[in-house]
Design a protein around this motif. Sequence first.
Motif, short mmCIF file in Angstrom:
data_model
loop_
_atom_site.label_atom_id
_atom_site.label_comp_id
_atom_site.label_asym_id
_atom_site.label_seq_id
_atom_site.Cartn_x
_atom_site.Cartn_y
_atom_site.Cartn_z
N THR A 233 1.17 -10.91 -5.04
CA THR A 233 2.43 -11.61 -5.29
C THR A 233 3.18 -10.94 -6.43
O THR A 233 2.64 -10.73 -7.51
N LEU A 234 4.42 -10.58 -6.17
CA LEU A 234 5.33 -10.08 -7.20
C LEU A 234 6.22 -11.23 -7.64
O LEU A 234 6.73 -11.98 -6.80
N LYS A 235 6.42 -11.36 -8.95
CA LYS A 235 7.20 -12.49 -9.47
C LYS A 235 8.31 -12.01 -10.40
O LYS A 235 8.18 -10.99 -11.06
N SER A 236 9.38 -12.77 -10.41
CA SER A 236 10.49 -12.56 -11.34
C SER A 236 10.57 -13.80 -12.22
O SER A 236 11.15 -14.81 -11.82
N PRO A 237 9.96 -13.76 -13.42
CA PRO A 237 9.88 -14.97 -14.25
C PRO A 237 11.23 -15.59 -14.58
O PRO A 237 11.35 -16.82 -14.60
N ALA A 238 12.24 -14.76 -14.83
CA ALA A 238 13.55 -15.31 -15.22
C ALA A 238 14.15 -16.15 -14.09
O ALA A 238 14.68 -17.23 -14.32
N GLU A 239 14.06 -15.65 -12.86
CA GLU A 239 14.62 -16.37 -11.72
C GLU A 239 13.60 -17.32 -11.09
O GLU A 239 13.93 -18.07 -10.18
N ARG A 240 12.34 -17.25 -11.53
CA ARG A 240 11.24 -18.04 -10.98
C ARG A 240 11.11 -17.80 -9.48
O ARG A 240 10.79 -18.70 -8.70
N ALA A 241 11.33 -16.55 -9.06
CA ALA A 241 11.23 -16.18 -7.65
C ALA A 241 9.95 -15.36 -7.43
O ALA A 241 9.40 -14.78 -8.37
N PHE A 242 9.50 -15.32 -6.18
CA PHE A 242 8.29 -14.56 -5.88
C PHE A 242 8.35 -14.00 -4.47
O PHE A 242 9.04 -14.51 -3.59
N LEU A 243 7.59 -12.92 -4.26
CA LEU A 243 7.47 -12.27 -2.96
C LEU A 243 5.98 -11.98 -2.76
O LEU A 243 5.34 -11.40 -3.64
N THR A 244 5.43 -12.38 -1.62
CA THR A 244 3.99 -12.28 -1.41
C THR A 244 3.65 -11.62 -0.08
O THR A 244 4.31 -11.87 0.93
N LEU A 245 2.63 -10.78 -0.10
CA LEU A 245 2.02 -10.23 1.11
C LEU A 245 0.60 -10.75 1.18
O LEU A 245 -0.13 -10.69 0.18
N ASP A 246 0.19 -11.26 2.34
CA ASP A 246 -1.17 -11.74 2.54
C ASP A 246 -1.75 -11.06 3.78
O ASP A 246 -1.12 -11.07 4.85
N LEU A 247 -2.92 -10.47 3.64
CA LEU A 247 -3.61 -9.81 4.74
C LEU A 247 -4.99 -10.42 4.89
O LEU A 247 -5.66 -10.72 3.89
N ASP A 248 -5.45 -10.60 6.13
CA ASP A 248 -6.84 -10.96 6.34
C ASP A 248 -7.37 -10.25 7.58
O ASP A 248 -6.60 -9.78 8.42
N ALA A 249 -8.69 -10.18 7.69
CA ALA A 249 -9.32 -9.52 8.82
C ALA A 249 -10.74 -10.04 8.98
O ALA A 249 -11.42 -10.33 8.00
N SER A 250 -11.17 -10.17 10.24
CA SER A 250 -12.53 -10.58 10.53
C SER A 250 -13.38 -9.34 10.80
O SER A 250 -12.85 -8.24 10.97
N PRO A 251 -14.70 -9.48 10.89
CA PRO A 251 -15.55 -8.33 11.23
C PRO A 251 -15.24 -7.73 12.60
O PRO A 251 -15.61 -6.59 12.87
N ASP A 252 -14.55 -8.48 13.47
CA ASP A 252 -14.23 -8.00 14.82
C ASP A 252 -12.85 -7.37 14.91
O ASP A 252 -12.32 -7.21 16.01
N ILE A 253 -12.26 -7.01 13.78
CA ILE A 253 -10.92 -6.42 13.80
C ILE A 253 -10.89 -5.20 14.71
O ILE A 253 -11.84 -4.42 14.78
N ASP A 254 -9.77 -5.05 15.43
CA ASP A 254 -9.58 -3.93 16.36
C ASP A 254 -8.38 -3.12 15.90
O ASP A 254 -7.38 -3.67 15.44
N ALA A 255 -8.48 -1.80 16.05
CA ALA A 255 -7.41 -0.91 15.59
C ALA A 255 -6.20 -0.91 16.52
O ALA A 255 -5.13 -0.43 16.15
N ASP A 256 -6.36 -1.43 17.74
CA ASP A 256 -5.25 -1.44 18.70
C ASP A 256 -4.35 -2.64 18.42
O ASP A 256 -4.64 -3.76 18.82
#
Length: 276
Positions: free
Chosen positions: A200-223
Amino acid sequence: MKHKMHRNHVGYGILAVTLLAATAFAEFPVQDMDVRALGLQYGLTFRGENITKAATPGHETAHALTLAYAPVPYAVLEAGIGVDKFEVESVQSPAKTTAFSGDYGIAPSFGLSLYTPPVADMLRATLGVKTLFLNSSDAKGYTYSGFLHAPFLGLTLAPSGYFCVGVGMRAVYLDGTMEGPGTNLAFSNGQLFRGYLSVTLKSPAERAFLTLDLDASPDIDADWSNGPREASVAISFGAMLGWKPHPNAAAIDSSAYFPAYPEMKAKAKKMAGEIE
């Protein structure tokens, strides 16, 4: 040849979005919340899970607007509304076509997140659960619907007021039903557990934020030609909306509304003195 090029372009596009966002799901920055503030967030999620015993790839695309509130320290309640569509790949087609391609349906969501007090002003443990209702139908009268539950447990590190990182485990469980002409079948995903990483990237003055969330299981496939396989990518942005308590009536500066008030008050005081 054209189909292969299209698949490559789709895969490269998803990879590019992921890499760009990574320089930036997602959790509301709880350290910026209090009882006089609301968190407002828009999120876009691409998620894939293999469903039924045949491990058929399913894909979701969800848009959500979420409101969060911390009624007490270290606890955040969330409620959201959005749209979600579901697609299922055809396992019998070498061209990886879809056996079901639903339209967007209304998708409410709810969540509860709990956090510990910070250690060394930067490290917190966190746990909670988020639930989304999926409801996607196609033109043939088939509907995939059900609840997707995602409990999680992890750590959040905030070494700076400008960004924080979260890591941990979450379980993704889809408790669904497929309905259609002459069909009513329950389905779920086989692999429940996934590791996740959020930035999460935050801008304290504007109290705004931008977030990236990634998850993967053991069965992840490259396709990923039709979307993530046993993984998800979520991008969100939002802000903390604070408000000030109403001032005490005794503290109101009456001269701002009645310019003659100070003079009238002085005269009244003088008359009271003369009477005495």
